[in-house]
Design a protein around this motif. Structure first.
Motif, PDB file in Angstrom:
ATOM      1  N   UNK A  46      59.109  40.737  40.668  1.00 34.04           N
ATOM      2  CA  UNK A  46      58.363  40.968  41.907  1.00 34.04           C
ATOM      3  C   UNK A  46      57.179  41.885  41.647  1.00 34.04           C
ATOM      4  N   UNK A  47      56.027  41.412  42.069  1.00 31.34           N
ATOM      5  CA  UNK A  47      54.790  42.149  41.859  1.00 31.34           C
ATOM      6  C   UNK A  47      53.988  42.008  43.149  1.00 31.34           C
ATOM      7  N   UNK A  48      53.636  43.122  43.775  1.00 29.29           N
ATOM      8  CA  UNK A  48      52.946  43.038  45.069  1.00 29.29           C
ATOM      9  C   UNK A  48      51.623  42.284  44.997  1.00 29.29           C
ATOM     10  N   UNK A  49      51.035  42.191  43.782  1.00 32.09           N
ATOM     11  CA  UNK A  49      49.730  41.543  43.694  1.00 32.09           C
ATOM     12  C   UNK A  49      49.833  40.049  43.380  1.00 32.09           C
ATOM     13  N   UNK A  50      51.024  39.535  43.410  1.00 29.08           N
ATOM     14  CA  UNK A  50      51.208  38.148  43.002  1.00 29.08           C
ATOM     15  C   UNK A  50      52.083  37.465  44.052  1.00 29.08           C
TER      16      UNK A  50
END
Lengths: 108, 933
Positions: free
Chosen positions: A57-61
């Motif tokens: 999980x990556x907030x920018x993706x």
């Protein structure tokens, strides 16, 4: 890429099946290992092929690959090792007790 | 009525008690069995009074409602009649058996089986749910098998038991099918529903198949032609068993079911045109054959078949009055036939033989038993003033009245009279041949009257025969009324239970039967000769044995065809079958892409080529085992690379570390297995295998392709959304493993642990001699361990372990986790063995790693259990932020502890396997070196 994966799965299955049908224990173990590669890749492919988007999980993706088949395959790999190890040891035991490494324990 | 289930349950519990009591003293089990039967009987009293006043009691409990299965008991008139017969005659038989069994017969076993049968039979007649009824039905088959084969040392007892089980068990299967169809039609297995939906059932297209299947069950159980032959062979059972099972209970289960389903199924042409002819044929064939049996019990067995045929015929006629007569005859037949079996047992017991060609003139020695037998036999023959006469009279009258309405059915009264005449003849033979007919020449024993108590059960039954014969309305009247009422589920027709009806056609038929029977008996000697030269040569048993042997041969042939003790052959069959099944299923699927393809890049193509070359190389070079192993490792590495490319870093790490461990393991094994595989497969065999392999490969490739080109829907969105808020980790794969699907993972590491135990046991005590030379005949060289490798591996160990810890800790958020960390730690430790040898490593790393596996499982499980303590479901995880000095902000989830458990299991298993095998190698090597020196 899809075609390539399909071919890879097919080739590994074919080679695995052929070795599985051999008369000595060691090629059978090799065949089992090849087959488990094929099965793992097959199961993995059920989540479709995604490049460069691991399920972390990556907030920018907002594109991720499907994590569920991966979780299944991860344990399958480890269990596959357990199975290979069991088959190998069984082969050794058979060789020790029967004096040969034929899958049916008979001398030719 | 809450006592209903206990009436059934008590005998089952009692069977255990009787079995135990038998170990305490011979007669204790008999007392226990009697007490158990009395207890059931006592419980039955209160509801029985209600039933006699017209009540129907139901007791219901949910069991598997999804399958329509419930635990439900029903006590109405019909069930009460049978329950009284089962318990009443059961009690008498227990008393009789206590004196009948010889000193060497184990009594505990006998009475335990008896009670088992009693409970099954009670359950059968008192079932409200049809599936439950079937279970008890099968239990009666099994317990009767045990009872018939009670004298295990007798070959004919074993064979008779097997035959009875095969026939009644087969019928039970058919009955199951019929019941399922019935449930399909009515939507319920409850009798209350089924009995009131006759119209729906008989209008359904499934009615005929259901009827045929149910009748198959009925006819096999009640020994109807052509399935009748098992009953005479079941006479190998001890006589109390025959008196109980083959007169009053077991064989009546079939006609009980006819009575039970009578209101639901009988009102059709199919019913009449199947049930009535079968009953008629059975009645005539049974009566005819009974006369020619020289064995007392054989005579009684065929007589029973004949009477069962009579009852079936009455139910087959299908009118209410016929059903009343059938129920009445069930009651009468049970009383006189049980007493006759007991009398036959007494004769056998006291004279030492049951052969009527040897027996004669016993009246002189045992006049009292003779008298009892005469009364019972007269009842069987249908002599007036006894109970058998009354129901037979009703039967005659029924057949005659049908013949007057429909002249085409004149055969019915004619055959009925003929069967009646034969019944008189064989009853005469039973008495005259045994008790009179001159003097016995060569009896094994000098006969005398039996013990007082052995005669009591016979007396009781004979008194009932006389009492019913004289005062039918006062004795069986009320019970018959409620039983017939429950059978019909409607108003009773007019019938009269009187001894004297005036000069009726039925009386005439009785008179003809009596005179004709006497005449037949008078000319028996020429008849015997005629019979032995003609029909007597036919033996259904021969056919059965021939069929049985044929079946066994066919099974052996099929087994031999499919299951030669050859792994190769069986694998080929299995794979071939799988290929065929998948090919048929996948035939003609659409292979045109429907979604956008992932672009192909040169690196991917090159890697795929490597993989294909590696896989093919493994096959081509498989006889040179070491080379093949190297080729195989190439394939494994490429698979790991593919995982990296396709966004699966966790899989890549796992695959990579498993690859190392696997190759080390196979290398270790290779030391003992020779380095080459001999070329021994024929060209044909190789071509067949190649064809199978190519077929399997093409299919899987096609399947993979077919899946990949289709649009995709997944449930993974939920996991992606909830991974951080619900599981406290950003690495979704790991969160799924240790949190969302933690229970699966727990199962998987348990499987691994079991595999490790199996491996441990296989290696335990394994002695393998290491080969002196390699595959090319060169002796092994005994190099020291390379210095640089051993030094560096020692230095690297702490670092490697640190990497493992790092991988474990970050696993929840970044690629890593317990599985991978465990494998890395295991590889690091294995490295020490490889680089430094067993002798150096062993004292430094404890060899006892087995406890680690158990501890790991314990840690993982107790993490799950801990969430119970906080009131959450098993394996619920909790997570929070911690601030640690120096390290900084750390988010820890309780799932981490679970992951530690996984790590311990993986490390333990890998090392146990590798180290055990490595030690074996070292042992083999030192032995082989000693051999050289």
């Amino acid at each position: 890429m899809e075609g390539l994966i399909s071919i890879a799965v097919g080739v590994m299955t074919a080679c695995g099946v052929y070795l599985l049908l051999r008369a000595r224990t060691f090629p059978v173990v090799l065949g089992l290992t090849l087959l488990s590669y094929a099965v793992n890749l097959f199961l993995f492919a059920m989540g479709r092929l995604t490049i460069g988007a691991p399920a972390i999980i990556d907030p920018e993706r907002d594109i991720y690959t499907d994590p569920l088949p991966q979780a299944l395959v991860l344990t399958a790999i480890v269990i596959g090792f357990g199975m290979t190890a069991f088959a190998v040891v069984l082969a050794l035991r058979a060789k020790a007790d029967l004096g040969n490494d034929h899958v049916d324990g008979k001398k030719r | 009525m809450t006592s209903l289930p206990f009436i059934v349950l008590i005998p089952f519990v009692g069977a255990l008690v009787a079995s135990w009591a038998g170990t305490q003293g011979r007669l204790w089990s008999a007392w226990a069995a009697g007490a158990v039967t009395l207890a059931s009987l006592a419980l039955l009293t209160a509801p029985a009074i209600g039933v006699l006043q017209g009540e129907t009691y139901l007791w219901h409990m949910q069991w598997v409602p999804q399958l329509g299965l419930s635990l439900a008991f029903r006590l109405d008139g019909l069930a009460l009649l049978f329950a009284l017969m089962i318990l009443g005659i059961g009690l008498l038989v227990i008393l009789y058996a206590r004196y009948y069994l010889a000193d060497q017969d184990p009594m505990g076993r006998f009475f335990a089986y008896m009670l088992l049968f009693m409970g099954s039979m009670l359950g059968l007649v008192m079932s409200e749910n049809l599936i439950q009824l079937l279970m008890f039905w099968e239990l009666t088959s099994i317990s009767s098998f045990l009872l018939i084969s009670y004298w295990r040392h007798l070959g004919e007892a074993r064979q008779g038991a097997r035959m009875a089980l095969a026939i009644t068990g087969g019928g039970g299967l058919a009955l199951l099918g019929g019941i399922l169809l019935l449930g399909e039609i009515t939507g319920s297995y409850e009798l209350s529903v089924i009995l009131s939906s006759a119209d729906i059932i008989q209008a359904s297209p499934l009615y005929v198949p259901a009827l045929l299947l149910i009748l198959l069950g009925v006819f096999t159980k009640s020994a109807q032609f052509p399935f009748h032959f098992w009953l005479p062979h079941a006479m190998a059972a001890p006589t109390p068993v025959s008196a109980y099972l083959h007169s009053a209970t077991m064989v009546k289960a079939g006609v009980f079911l006819l009575a039970r389903l009578f209101p639901a199924m009988s009102d059709s042409v199919w019913w009449t045109s199947i049930v009535a002819p079968i009953g008629l044929a059975t009645m005539v064939i049974g009566a005819y054959t009974a006369l020619f049996k020289h064995d007392l019990k054989g005579l009684l067995a065929y007589s029973t078949i004949s009477h069962l045929g009579l009852i079936t015929l009455l139910f087959g006629i299908g009118t209410p009055l016929a059903a009343v007569a059938a129920v009445f005859h069930i009651m009468n037949h049970a009383t006189f036939k049980a007493s006759l079996f007991m009398a036959a047992g007494i004769i056998d017991h006291e004279a030492g033989t049951r052969d009527m060609r040897r027996l004669a003139g016993l009246w002189k020695f045992m006049p009292y038993t003779g008298l009892l037998a005469m009364v019972a036999a007269a009842a069987m023959a249908g002599v007036p003033l006894l109970n058998g006469f009354l129901s037979k009279e009703m039967f005659f009258e029924k057949t005659f009245s049908i013949a007057t309405i429909n002249p085409g059915t004149w055969v019915l009264p004619a055959f009925a009279t003929l069967a009646g005449a034969f019944a008189v003849a064989y009853s005469l033979r039973f008495i005259h041949d045994v008790f009179f007919n001159g003097e016995a020449a060569d009896l094994p024993r000098t006969p005398h009257e039996p013990t007082r108590w052995m005669k009591v059960p016979v007396e009781v039954l004979v008194i009932i025969c006389i009492a019913v014969g004289l005062f039918p309305g006062l004795t069986f009247g009320p019970l018959l009324a409620v039983a017939a009422g429950a059978t019909l589920q409607g108003p009773l027709p007019y019938y009269s239970l009187k001894v004297w009806h005036g000069f009726t056609p039925a009386l005439g038929m009785s008179a003809i039967a009596l005179l004709g029977g006497t005449f037949i008996y008078a000319i028996r000697k020429p008849l015997f000769r005629l019979h032995e030269r003609s029909v007597g040569r036919l033996d259904a048993r021969t056919v059965f044995l021939w069929l049985e042997a044929g079946l066994m041969r066919a099974a052996a042939w099929l087994d031999h065809l499919l299951h030669r003790p050859s792994l190769q052959r069986m694998l080929a069959i299995t794979i071939g079958a799988a290929v065929v099944v998948i090919a048929v299923g996948a035939w003609g699927i659409d292979l045109a892409p429907r979604v956008a393809m992932t672009p192909l890049d040169p690196v991917g193509l090159a890697a795929a080529l490597c993989l294909i070359v590696g896989a093919l190389g493994t096959v081509v070079l498989h006889r040179r085992r070491f080379t093949a192993l190297v080729m195989l490792s190439v394939v494994g590495l490429i698979v790991a690379l593919a995982f990296i490319k396709l966004s699966a870093p966790d899989l890549a790490l796992t695959q990579l570390s498993v690859e190392i461990v696997t190759i080390v393991l196979l290398l270790l094994a290779l030391f003992f297995l020779s380095g080459t595989t001999p070329a021994e497969s024929s060209l044909w065999r190789r071509a067949r295998d190649a064809a199978l392999a190519i077929a399997a490969g093409t299919l899987t490739a096609g399947l993979t392709w077919a899946v990949l080109i289709r649009p995709y829907e997944s449930i993974s969105g939920w996991f992606l959304e909830n991974s951080v808020p619900g599981g406290g980790g950003t690495n979704v794969v790991n969160v799924i493993l240790v949190d969302f699907r933690g229970f699966d993972t727990l199962g998987e590491i348990t499987v691994l642990a079991i595999a490790a135990i199996g491996i441990y046991m296989l290696l335990d005590g394994l002695r393998l001699d290491a080969p002196r030379t390699d595959s090319r005949g060169r002796p092994w060289s005994w190099d020291e361990y390379p210095l640089i490798l051993s030094t560096f591996s020692r230095l690297l160990l702490p670092l490697a372990l640190l990497v493992a810890v790092f991988i474990l800790l970050r696993g929840h958020n970044l690629p890593g986790g317990g599985f991978i960390a465990g494998l890395i730690a295991a590889v690091a430790l294995t490295m020490q063995y490889l680089a430094n040898g067993i002798a150096w490593t062993r004292p430094r790393i404890s060899g006892k790693l087995n406890p680690l596996i158990g501890m790991g499982l314990l840690v993982a499980t107790s993490t799950g259990l801990a969430s119970w303590y906080f009131g959450y479901p098993f394996l619920t995880s909790a997570h929070d932020h911690f601030h640690l000095p120096l390290i900084g902000d750390l988010e820890l989830a309780s799932a981490m502890l679970f992951d530690v458990g996984v790590l311990m299991v993986v490390v333990g298993i890998t090392l146990v396997i590798l180290i055990r095998l490595g030690e074996l190698d070292a042992l083999g090597r030192s032995r082989s070196r000693q051999g050289e020196e």
